[in-house]
Design a protein around this motif. Structure first.
Motif, PDB file in Angstrom:
ATOM      1  N   THR A  48       7.038  15.604  24.063  1.00 45.82           N
ATOM      2  CA  THR A  48       7.074  16.919  24.696  1.00 45.82           C
ATOM      3  C   THR A  48       5.777  17.685  24.479  1.00 45.82           C
ATOM      4  N   VAL A  49       5.249  17.652  23.260  1.00 42.70           N
ATOM      5  CA  VAL A  49       3.989  18.345  22.977  1.00 42.70           C
ATOM      6  C   VAL A  49       2.889  17.810  23.881  1.00 42.70           C
ATOM      7  N   GLN A  50       2.735  16.481  23.913  1.00 42.48           N
ATOM      8  CA  GLN A  50       1.679  15.861  24.717  1.00 42.48           C
ATOM      9  C   GLN A  50       1.834  16.200  26.195  1.00 42.48           C
ATOM     10  N   SER A  51       3.071  16.119  26.703  1.00 37.73           N
ATOM     11  CA  SER A  51       3.303  16.354  28.137  1.00 37.73           C
ATOM     12  C   SER A  51       2.975  17.784  28.532  1.00 37.73           C
ATOM     13  N   LEU A  52       3.432  18.747  27.753  1.00 37.08           N
ATOM     14  CA  LEU A  52       3.188  20.144  28.126  1.00 37.08           C
ATOM     15  C   LEU A  52       1.731  20.537  27.922  1.00 37.08           C
ATOM     16  N   VAL A  53       1.079  19.979  26.917  1.00 42.23           N
ATOM     17  CA  VAL A  53      -0.353  20.235  26.747  1.00 42.23           C
ATOM     18  C   VAL A  53      -1.129  19.638  27.922  1.00 42.23           C
ATOM     19  N   ASP A  54      -0.811  18.390  28.275  1.00 45.43           N
ATOM     20  CA  ASP A  54      -1.487  17.741  29.409  1.00 45.43           C
ATOM     21  C   ASP A  54      -1.216  18.479  30.713  1.00 45.43           C
ATOM     22  N   GLY A  55       0.045  18.897  30.902  1.00 46.54           N
ATOM     23  CA  GLY A  55       0.449  19.499  32.171  1.00 46.54           C
ATOM     24  C   GLY A  55      -0.059  20.913  32.384  1.00 46.54           C
ATOM     25  N   THR A  56      -0.494  21.580  31.302  1.00 40.73           N
ATOM     26  CA  THR A  56      -0.951  22.969  31.424  1.00 40.73           C
ATOM     27  C   THR A  56      -2.408  23.151  31.014  1.00 40.73           C
ATOM     28  N   ASN A  57      -3.108  22.017  30.806  1.00 42.10           N
ATOM     29  CA  ASN A  57      -4.497  22.072  30.321  1.00 42.10           C
ATOM     30  C   ASN A  57      -4.594  22.846  29.004  1.00 42.10           C
ATOM     31  N   GLY A  58      -3.658  22.552  28.121  1.00 41.40           N
ATOM     32  CA  GLY A  58      -3.630  23.200  26.817  1.00 41.40           C
ATOM     33  C   GLY A  58      -4.472  22.457  25.796  1.00 41.40           C
ATOM     34  N   THR A  59      -4.229  22.759  24.525  1.00 45.99           N
ATOM     35  CA  THR A  59      -5.016  22.204  23.430  1.00 45.99           C
ATOM     36  C   THR A  59      -4.097  21.649  22.353  1.00 45.99           C
ATOM     37  N   LEU A  60      -4.439  20.462  21.855  1.00 43.65           N
ATOM     38  CA  LEU A  60      -3.705  19.859  20.744  1.00 43.65           C
ATOM     39  C   LEU A  60      -4.360  20.225  19.427  1.00 43.65           C
ATOM     40  N   TYR A  61      -3.531  20.486  18.418  1.00 40.67           N
ATOM     41  CA  TYR A  61      -4.018  20.742  17.073  1.00 40.67           C
ATOM     42  C   TYR A  61      -3.298  19.812  16.100  1.00 40.67           C
ATOM     43  N   GLU A  62      -3.935  19.570  14.960  1.00 43.35           N
ATOM     44  CA  GLU A  62      -3.317  18.752  13.916  1.00 43.35           C
ATOM     45  C   GLU A  62      -3.416  19.496  12.597  1.00 43.35           C
ATOM     46  N   VAL A  63      -2.324  19.485  11.839  1.00 44.72           N
ATOM     47  CA  VAL A  63      -2.298  20.188  10.564  1.00 44.72           C
ATOM     48  C   VAL A  63      -1.617  19.303   9.524  1.00 44.72           C
ATOM     49  N   GLU A  64      -2.124  19.336   8.292  1.00 41.36           N
ATOM     50  CA  GLU A  64      -1.496  18.576   7.211  1.00 41.36           C
ATOM     51  C   GLU A  64      -0.364  19.411   6.613  1.00 41.36           C
ATOM     52  N   VAL A  65       0.833  18.808   6.564  1.00 41.77           N
ATOM     53  CA  VAL A  65       2.013  19.529   6.092  1.00 41.77           C
ATOM     54  C   VAL A  65       2.820  18.648   5.140  1.00 41.77           C
ATOM     55  N   THR A  66       3.887  19.224   4.605  1.00 40.41           N
ATOM     56  CA  THR A  66       4.786  18.516   3.703  1.00 40.41           C
ATOM     57  C   THR A  66       5.772  17.673   4.515  1.00 40.41           C
ATOM     58  N   GLY A  67       5.781  16.365   4.278  1.00 41.34           N
ATOM     59  CA  GLY A  67       6.700  15.478   4.976  1.00 41.34           C
ATOM     60  C   GLY A  67       8.120  15.605   4.445  1.00 41.34           C
ATOM     61  N   PRO A  68       9.058  14.899   5.053  1.00 41.09           N
ATOM     62  CA  PRO A  68      10.465  15.062   4.672  1.00 41.09           C
ATOM     63  C   PRO A  68      10.789  14.663   3.243  1.00 41.09           C
ATOM     64  N   ILE A  69       9.968  13.762   2.643  1.00 44.27           N
ATOM     65  CA  ILE A  69      10.242  13.388   1.247  1.00 44.27           C
ATOM     66  C   ILE A  69       9.183  13.962   0.299  1.00 44.27           C
ATOM     67  N   GLY A  70       8.466  14.995   0.769  1.00 41.79           N
ATOM     68  CA  GLY A  70       7.553  15.724  -0.105  1.00 41.79           C
ATOM     69  C   GLY A  70       6.115  15.268  -0.084  1.00 41.79           C
ATOM     70  N   ASN A  71       5.844  14.133   0.570  1.00 47.10           N
ATOM     71  CA  ASN A  71       4.451  13.667   0.673  1.00 47.10           C
ATOM     72  C   ASN A  71       3.746  14.394   1.816  1.00 47.10           C
ATOM     73  N   LYS A  72       2.426  14.311   1.838  1.00 51.59           N
ATOM     74  CA  LYS A  72       1.666  14.972   2.889  1.00 51.59           C
ATOM     75  C   LYS A  72       1.617  14.103   4.149  1.00 51.59           C
ATOM     76  N   VAL A  73       1.840  14.728   5.321  1.00 56.24           N
ATOM     77  CA  VAL A  73       1.750  14.029   6.606  1.00 56.24           C
ATOM     78  C   VAL A  73       0.935  14.894   7.559  1.00 56.24           C
ATOM     79  N   LYS A  74       0.424  14.275   8.613  1.00 59.47           N
ATOM     80  CA  LYS A  74      -0.324  15.014   9.630  1.00 59.47           C
ATOM     81  C   LYS A  74       0.564  15.217  10.850  1.00 59.47           C
ATOM     82  N   ALA A  75       0.730  16.473  11.232  1.00 57.32           N
ATOM     83  CA  ALA A  75       1.610  16.825  12.346  1.00 57.32           C
ATOM     84  C   ALA A  75       0.806  17.495  13.456  1.00 57.32           C
ATOM     85  N   ARG A  76       1.082  17.083  14.680  1.00 61.33           N
ATOM     86  CA  ARG A  76       0.416  17.686  15.838  1.00 61.33           C
ATOM     87  C   ARG A  76       1.312  18.759  16.454  1.00 61.33           C
TER      88      ARG A  76
END
Length: 375
Positions: A48-76
């Motif tokens: 959904t993120v990719q489709s709406l960004v592509d469909g509206t000429n938007g911008t993707l961002y990536e941020v490092e956050v806490t994953g479900p088991i407490g480790n760090k993951v990168k989320a767009r």
């Protein structure tokens, strides 16, 4: 001729935008002057993120956050072309794909990272948030998300309770004095395609807990803990949304978004149709071509091609759908706004070959369709 190309992604093969691009190539081989309006689609889940960004000429961002088991993951996440609407998939931060096999334990998993993504979007000064809440690894009632936004959930000693649905029974006091005030000023739409309440035999724990690793014993504890959470919320916050349709989505994240963030739950495809401006783009089209990786008798329950077909029916525009696989009961869809349904596979092939040759197969199939239309 004007073609509106509104496919979902072909999972593990092509994004929705790549599918639409391949469709356009097939059309232009036959009709170089045809007008092709590409509207990458999704149904609120993965892509959904990719489709709406592509469909509206938007911008993707990536941020490092806490994953479900407490480790760090990168989320767009994305900011749409209007520069005031953020689109988020909670699975990017708190998805079950981050937790493998025996590690899956909804007693421990948290939505904290989802809250961190929401906070990152708020920091961009947005006015609206669209959030899809499918694919979660969690059963924490959304408390993790609320903690990331400044809410405090305290035990009898005044300490913050631990991550995970297994700790909710320790909750004694909710402190919202430092909760992010910006949430009150934004419009929050939640893409949610389930109607389960928070607790009970059809609730978050009983229905979705087992696929997240919960044993029958865990399911009982998790359900009782969510019931305790809902009671504390009712007593201290004065809101009672535990039986609201969709409150049990994503392990109770739906409940938290309704209760604390004034979220409005809607079918995912409806949200994507609205923000992609599909209806306006579809007016005066000659044909609509949609599709996704698999089309079958489940497609009519809110999947992307179904949603696209319903809009096309308003304008009496013929709808052609293509798919990697036409599954059981697909012919039922001829009663739901579809005029032609075709597989893109040219013959028997392995799954790996089918996925790797998706672009070529879509181009060739759409070319063949347009040659037939052009007779």
């Amino acid at each position: 001729m004007k073609f509106v190309l509104a496919p979902d992604s072909f999972k593990e093969s092509l994004t929705a935008k790549e599918v639409a691009d391949a469709m356009e190539i097939g059309i232009k081989r036959v009709l170089p002057d045809a007008k092709c309006i590409k509207v990458p689609m999704a149904d609120g889940g993965e892509g959904t993120v990719q489709s709406l960004v592509d469909g509206t000429n938007g911008t993707l961002y990536e941020v490092e956050v806490t994953g479900p088991i407490g480790n760090k993951v990168k989320a767009r996440y994305g900011i749409l072309g209007d520069n005031e609407t953020a689109v988020i998939e909670m699975a990017e931060a708190s998805g079950i794909h981050y937790v493998q096999g025996e590690e899956r334990n909804p007693m421990l998993t948290t939505t904290f990272g989802t809250g961190e993504v929401i906070k990152a979007a708020l920091d961009k000064g947005i006015k609206k948030i669209l959030i899809g809440i499918g694919g979660s690894a969690t059963n924490d009632g959304g408390i993790g998300m609320l903690q990331a936004l400044g809410g405090r959930f305290l035990d009898k000693e005044g300490n913050e309770i631990a991550f995970g649905g297994g700790s909710l029974d320790k909750l004694d006091k909710i402190d919202l004095s430092n909760f992010d005030e910006r949430i009150k000023d934004i419009e929050l739409e939640v893409a949610c395609d389930v109607s389960n309440p928070l607790t009970g035999e059809n609730g978050a724990s009983a229905i979705f807990g087992p696929q997240k690793g919960a044993t029958p014993e865990m399911v009982k504890i998790l359900d009782e803990n969510l019931e305790h959470f809902a009671k504390i919320v009712k007593d201290q916050v004065g809101k009672d949304f535990a039986n609201e349709k969709g409150a049990g989505a994503a392990g109770g994240l739906g409940f938290a978004l309704i209760t604390f963030c004034q979220g409005c739950l809607k079918p995912g495809i409806d949200i994507v149709i609205k923000y992609s401006n599909l209806e306006e783009k579809m007016k005066d089209a000659s044909y609509v071509i949609t599709g996704e990786g698999c089309i079958d008798n489940q497609t009519k329950f809110g999947k992307t091609p179904y949603g696209v077909a319903q809009i096309a029916k308003k304008f009496d525009i013929p709808v052609i759908a293509i798919s990697g696989k036409l599954g059981e009961g697909y012919k039922e869809l001829y009663n739901y706004g579809f005029d032609a349904l075709l597989s893109i596979l040219p013959g028997i092939m392995t799954l790996d070959n089918a996925l790797s040759s998706g672009k070529e197969n879509i181009e060739n199939t759409v070319e063949d369709i347009v040659r037939l239309l052009n007779l």
